[in-house]
Design a protein around this motif. Structure first.
Motif, short mmCIF file in Angstrom:
data_model
loop_
_atom_site.label_atom_id
_atom_site.label_comp_id
_atom_site.label_asym_id
_atom_site.label_seq_id
_atom_site.Cartn_x
_atom_site.Cartn_y
_atom_site.Cartn_z
N TYR A 36 0.85 -1.20 0.00
CA TYR A 36 0.00 0.00 0.00
C TYR A 36 0.89 1.25 0.00
CZ TYR A 36 -3.86 -3.03 1.72
OH TYR A 36 -4.80 -4.01 1.91
N ILE A 63 1.35 3.98 1.49
CA ILE A 63 0.86 4.69 2.68
C ILE A 63 1.42 6.11 2.79
CG2 ILE A 63 0.79 4.64 5.21
CD1 ILE A 63 0.70 1.58 5.00
N ARG A 112 -0.60 9.59 2.95
CA ARG A 112 -0.43 10.55 4.05
C ARG A 112 -0.22 11.95 3.51
NH1 ARG A 112 4.24 9.11 8.25
NH2 ARG A 112 3.62 11.04 9.30
N GLN A 143 -18.88 -3.49 -4.65
CA GLN A 143 -20.04 -4.17 -4.05
C GLN A 143 -21.26 -3.25 -4.09
OE1 GLN A 143 -20.07 -7.40 -2.89
NE2 GLN A 143 -22.25 -7.27 -2.44
N GLN A 144 -21.08 -1.98 -3.73
CA GLN A 144 -22.21 -1.06 -3.81
C GLN A 144 -22.67 -0.87 -5.25
OE1 GLN A 144 -22.05 3.40 -3.22
NE2 GLN A 144 -23.46 2.91 -1.56
N PHE A 179 -6.09 -0.28 -2.48
CA PHE A 179 -6.41 -0.96 -1.21
C PHE A 179 -7.91 -0.80 -1.03
CE2 PHE A 179 -4.38 3.21 -0.38
CZ PHE A 179 -5.51 3.93 -0.02
N PRO A 180 -8.53 -1.65 -0.18
CA PRO A 180 -9.99 -1.61 -0.09
C PRO A 180 -10.55 -0.53 0.83
CG PRO A 180 -9.09 -3.62 0.94
CD PRO A 180 -7.93 -2.81 0.50
N GLY A 181 -9.71 0.02 1.75
CA GLY A 181 -10.24 0.86 2.83
C GLY A 181 -10.91 2.15 2.39
N ARG A 216 -12.96 2.47 0.01
CA ARG A 216 -14.30 2.17 -0.50
C ARG A 216 -14.64 3.02 -1.72
NH1 ARG A 216 -14.30 -1.45 -0.13
NH2 ARG A 216 -16.44 -2.13 -0.09
N LEU A 225 -2.22 7.00 9.76
CA LEU A 225 -1.49 6.34 8.68
C LEU A 225 -0.07 6.01 9.10
CD1 LEU A 225 -2.87 8.37 5.66
CD2 LEU A 225 -3.27 5.96 6.17
N HIS A 226 0.50 6.84 9.96
CA HIS A 226 1.85 6.59 10.44
C HIS A 226 1.90 5.29 11.24
CE1 HIS A 226 5.93 7.54 11.48
NE2 HIS A 226 5.65 7.40 12.76
N GLY A 267 -1.34 2.28 9.03
CA GLY A 267 -1.78 2.37 7.64
C GLY A 267 -2.24 1.06 7.04
N GLN A 268 -1.47 -0.01 7.28
CA GLN A 268 -1.83 -1.29 6.64
C GLN A 268 -3.19 -1.79 7.10
OE1 GLN A 268 1.07 -4.38 6.46
NE2 GLN A 268 2.73 -3.01 5.84
N LEU A 277 -5.65 0.28 8.52
CA LEU A 277 -6.72 1.26 8.33
C LEU A 277 -7.04 1.52 6.86
CD1 LEU A 277 -5.82 3.70 11.24
CD2 LEU A 277 -7.68 2.02 11.16
N LEU A 278 -6.23 1.01 5.95
CA LEU A 278 -6.57 1.09 4.52
C LEU A 278 -7.11 -0.25 4.01
CD1 LEU A 278 -3.52 3.20 3.28
CD2 LEU A 278 -5.82 3.99 3.81
N GLN A 279 -7.30 -1.16 4.92
CA GLN A 279 -7.77 -2.51 4.67
C GLN A 279 -9.29 -2.57 4.88
OE1 GLN A 279 -7.80 -5.43 3.58
NE2 GLN A 279 -5.72 -5.95 4.27
N HIS A 280 -9.90 -3.73 4.58
CA HIS A 280 -11.28 -3.94 5.01
C HIS A 280 -11.34 -3.93 6.54
CE1 HIS A 280 -13.36 -4.80 1.30
NE2 HIS A 280 -12.43 -5.64 0.93
N ASP A 333 -22.64 -2.64 0.85
CA ASP A 333 -21.32 -2.05 0.58
C ASP A 333 -20.17 -2.68 1.38
OD1 ASP A 333 -21.75 -0.98 3.08
OD2 ASP A 333 -21.43 1.10 2.48
N LEU A 334 -20.37 -3.87 1.94
CA LEU A 334 -19.34 -4.62 2.67
C LEU A 334 -18.96 -3.99 4.01
CD1 LEU A 334 -16.78 -5.86 -0.03
CD2 LEU A 334 -18.64 -7.16 1.01
N ASP A 335 -18.41 -2.77 3.99
CA ASP A 335 -17.96 -2.17 5.24
C ASP A 335 -17.78 -0.67 5.05
OD1 ASP A 335 -15.76 -2.30 3.57
OD2 ASP A 335 -14.52 -3.46 4.92
N ASN A 352 -15.47 2.87 5.49
CA ASN A 352 -14.08 3.38 5.50
C ASN A 352 -13.45 3.34 6.89
OD1 ASN A 352 -11.85 5.21 5.59
ND2 ASN A 352 -12.61 6.24 3.75
N PRO A 353 -12.47 2.45 7.12
CA PRO A 353 -11.91 2.30 8.48
C PRO A 353 -11.05 3.48 8.93
CG PRO A 353 -10.88 0.76 6.93
CD PRO A 353 -11.96 1.45 6.18
N LEU A 354 -10.44 4.19 7.98
CA LEU A 354 -9.63 5.34 8.37
C LEU A 354 -10.52 6.43 8.98
CD1 LEU A 354 -6.76 6.59 8.24
CD2 LEU A 354 -7.33 7.45 5.96
N ALA A 355 -11.66 6.68 8.33
CA ALA A 355 -12.61 7.66 8.88
C ALA A 355 -13.14 7.19 10.23
CB ALA A 355 -13.76 7.88 7.89
#
Lengths: 503, 503
Positions: free
Chosen positions: A135, A137, A141, A194-195, A331-333, A335, B148-149, B152-153, B155-158, B357-359, B361-364
């Motif tokens: 990723y 990253i 950032r 998916q959406q 990456f998926p995050g 969306r 992200l620091h 990142g790996q 929080l940009l993931q599912h 929509d699966l999930d 945004n984990p970063l948000a």
């Protein structure tokens, strides 16, 4: 069945298990009559001794929450049948209220797979996720920092339902590398593909409508189409993709509403539709005026051979609705996915998206726009194209080393997946608990089939596992298959047990 | 009707207008027979001369795209009725394929309002957006940088469909300031409360099911319930909120499936349900075992008076499904809302979200968690509670100064909105083009009513406009009302024109 174990905890494992099952029963997640997994199977899945499961089930039985029946195993007990039971006099009988839409979603095989894959001692080959260590990253950032510095008030605000204008244009240009220019008004940004699939199903499918799909196909699509009440018309695939020759008769006879295809490095099979079949598929769809949904997350991840045009690129008459995502190449995050298609369709989808979630995170959209506009995404995809074939080859080498005579598999020219068949009629659903015991998980091919077929198939992902783990994972898989073959004759009871669906 | 004008462009305005309408016709957005807005009305909405519109319509007529009919105005012409028309022989007849789900979405009044509000010379009082200059942008910058620091790996993931675990727990604690502790497993993270409403409707409503709503109510809820095929049972509101006294009879007679309410600082009316009515509503719902959806984006934004418990806080028996969002107390761009309710409901909603929509945004999600966990959100809400009442009072002062005798309005104790009625039976839909001409927009109250009522009502937002613009906006509104009153007797034709729905 999901149970999360904390091996650092002071609470004995059997109590952790019984507590979590108790919670699920009282939450109504496991209604009366639900069969708990057989002890041996549950033990294998969780990586604990069988006695631990026996103790856990005894705890539950002592509380009257489960009952043992000879020949039926352990089942959730019937509470007071009127509403004055443990939940209080006035509790709402939720199960009477739910629509049928979500009932189709409960694939126990997938839940088991997810649960096994999340164990820290298991190497997962079951996912469809790009390599996290690749990723970009630091780039993200600095882009987010720049975005908030210069445009925070706008980018933390709502944005148009159709998407951030410059991103729609940039994705049109991204696609136009391979084909004619695409009008930004023909592009809709969605919260992941998916959406996109969901919006397409809600906009184009009424209950009972017929959808042609490949068998196997992406399981998220199966779920979406089933939830829409559609009936599925599966067409088998071979080494050249969907067997289009079988389609004409089917269309003439059944008049389907839609055709859904993943022509390039298909999920799950890794296969690719030949140029000739692409032409014939499009011709048929045009002749009968049946829209094609082309789901294309992987085509840019080609590792060898000549690129083929997408169906959308071949389409001159607005028959193809194209769907893709950033989740596989970035990456998926975030969306972020997109749909490109005829403008009446895009407008209708936007109306639907307005009901579903109003709009998509504009900050994430801006960052993707910047990655595209400044050439970073192309560089990143080039990097993936240089690294992923090496990982695929690591897995192919490992399969050659460990799985000869146990499995047959293909060699994909791109994408994320190797597709394999267990020999001698072994079933992947029987392999899963055994594989869990050896510390590896795979995706059961059966879940990608619409019709309970593909019982011996499995999908192996080579992008998520660390390269140094790939050989070990395949070695464990081989050991699990060997173990399953060995136990097969010796233990008929196991086959009988696993013939009933697990919870 | 959406037309975007670029006043810097070399292209004459009339050609910009005719080009955009032409595109919409060829895209199928304006099917044959569609009535274009009357010239005078269109001119007022776009802020151009009537002759510009006349020229634009003449251009279209010259191309055979529209026809003028005496008494019917300008309508889109019928193209060749077979499929061999301008679109090519094989074009798919999309309008035959669409489901009816999205048809309910086409509220021309709202589209006009959106279009007018986006004009740079218009001060918009029509939105429901928090003040952008108060967004904690620097804080978000540093949080995203930190996230992200360090992660990142991940929080940009599912992330799990149900949401990021620590955020579910933190929102449980956030709500627990006012009520008993809430189990994280009872909290579902959604992509904004619009998605929460959508998931609830898909999970609990079959076509034909009855839903009790307040009249007026949040228009996004009207759209979601209509798209689900539900029938709406409106209950009027007064100064103490929903008239619960009218409910018992209705429930006994019709047995609705759901009750939907916004008890605190309601959108659009700004009103709040009294404590007594909250108790009685809950009692009724418990007695008849009808779930209540409590939509509560605004209750923490109380500017004076004693806080009232939410229905969810009063609920002892799991009857209330609580829905809220960060969009009103932080900003809308992160698309984060949440649902708290009985666990069987949360689980069912999560299955639905997995299809949709699966999930999220984990970063948000992480950033919102950090804002909650470190106390920033509480500080931010305190700041809003000190600033927004000042803006409300600016607007009330301006209304007192400019609108006496023209409008009646209320004085909300919290939230975003003042609710107003035009005097003497004037209709807001007639006011809108006139207000556009004077450079102000308001939200038409009619769109918040399920039944075409509320024609004289309008919603005024005091959080988005800059404080220095509020007096000017209200002055323009007063001028527009006066102008409408003046023209009323003199121009019967206008009333007749506007009696037909605009496109």
């Amino acid at each position: 069945m999901y149970v999360e174990l904390d091996r650092e905890s002071d609470l004995p494992l059997y109590l952790q298990i019984s507590n979590q099952i108790r919670q699920r029963i009282s939450a109504g997640d496991l209604p009366a009559g639900t069969k708990l997994p057989p002890e041996r199977r549950m033990a294998a899945m969780l990586g604990v001794n069988r006695t631990t499961i026996v103790s856990a089930y005894r705890e539950l039985a002592a509380d009257g929450l489960v009952e043992g029946h000879v020949g039926r195993g352990t089942v959730v007990a019937d509470p007071d049948s009127d509403a004055t039971g443990a939940h209080g006099t006035f509790q709402i009988p939720w199960n009477q209220l739910f629509t049928s839409t979500t009932e189709v979603m409960n694939d126990p095989l997938l839940r088991d797979t997810t649960m096994i894959s999340s164990r820290s001692d298991v190497i997962s080959l079951a996912t469809g996720i790009p390599s996290p260590e690749l990723y970009p990253i630091e780039l993200i950032r600095s882009l987010l920092d720049e975005a908030l510095h210069s445009g925070g008030q706008t980018l933390l605000q709502h944005c148009p339902t159709e998407g951030y204008g410059p991103l729609r244009a940039a994705l049109g240009r991204w696609m136009a590398v391979e084909e004619r220019p695409i009008d930004p008004a023909s592009v809709l940004i969605v919260a992941g593909s998916q959406q996109g699939l969901y919006l397409l199903a809600r906009t184009l499918l009424d209950p009972g409508d017929l959808v042609v799909i490949e068998s196997p196909t992406y399981l998220g699509a199966l779920q979406v189409f089933r939830a829409a009440g559609a009936r599925l018309l599966p067409i088998p695939i071979d080494a050249s993709g969907m067997r289009v020759g079988l389609l004409e008769d089917l269309i003439a006879r059944r008049r389907p509403k839609l055709i859904y295809t993943l022509p390039s490095f298909q999920n799950p099979s890794g296969g690719t539709m030949s140029f000739d079949r692409r032409r014939r598929l499009l011709e048929l769809a045009e002749r009968f005026r049946i829209p094609i949904i082309e789901d294309d997350p992987y085509s840019v991840l080609r590792y060898e051979g000549v690129p083929l045009p997408t169906l959308h690129a071949l389409d001159q008459r607005g028959t193809v609705i194209y769907l893709s995502t950033l989740s596989k190449i970035l990456f998926p995050g975030f969306r972020i996915g997109w749909i490109a298609g005829p403008q009446p369709v895009i407008k209708r989808l936007a109306l639907m998206k307005q009901i579903v979630d109003l709009d998509t995170n504009p900050l994430a959209q801006w960052a993707v726009w910047a990655l595209l506009d400044r050439g970073h995404l192309l560089e990143h995809v080039d990097e993936l194209r240089s690294i992923y074939p090496y990982r695929r080859d690591l897995m192919l080498d490992a399969l050659n080393r460990h799985c000869q005579g146990l499995l047959d598999w293909n060699r994909p020219l791109g994408g994320f997946y190797i597709w394999a068949h267990l020999r001698d009629g072994l079933r992947t659903r029987d392999l899963l608990p055994e594989a869990a015991r050896f510390g590896v998980s795979v995706a059961p091919g059966e879940s990608f089939h619409p019709d309970g077929e593909g019982e011996s198939t499995l999908r192996l992902n080579f992008t998520l596992p660390a390269p140094e783990d790939i050989d070990e994972a395949v070695r464990r898989l081989a050991a699990a298959i060997s173990s399953l073959r060995g136990s097969r004759g010796a233990d008929d009871r196991q086959l009988q047990e696993t013939a009933t669906p697990i919870v």
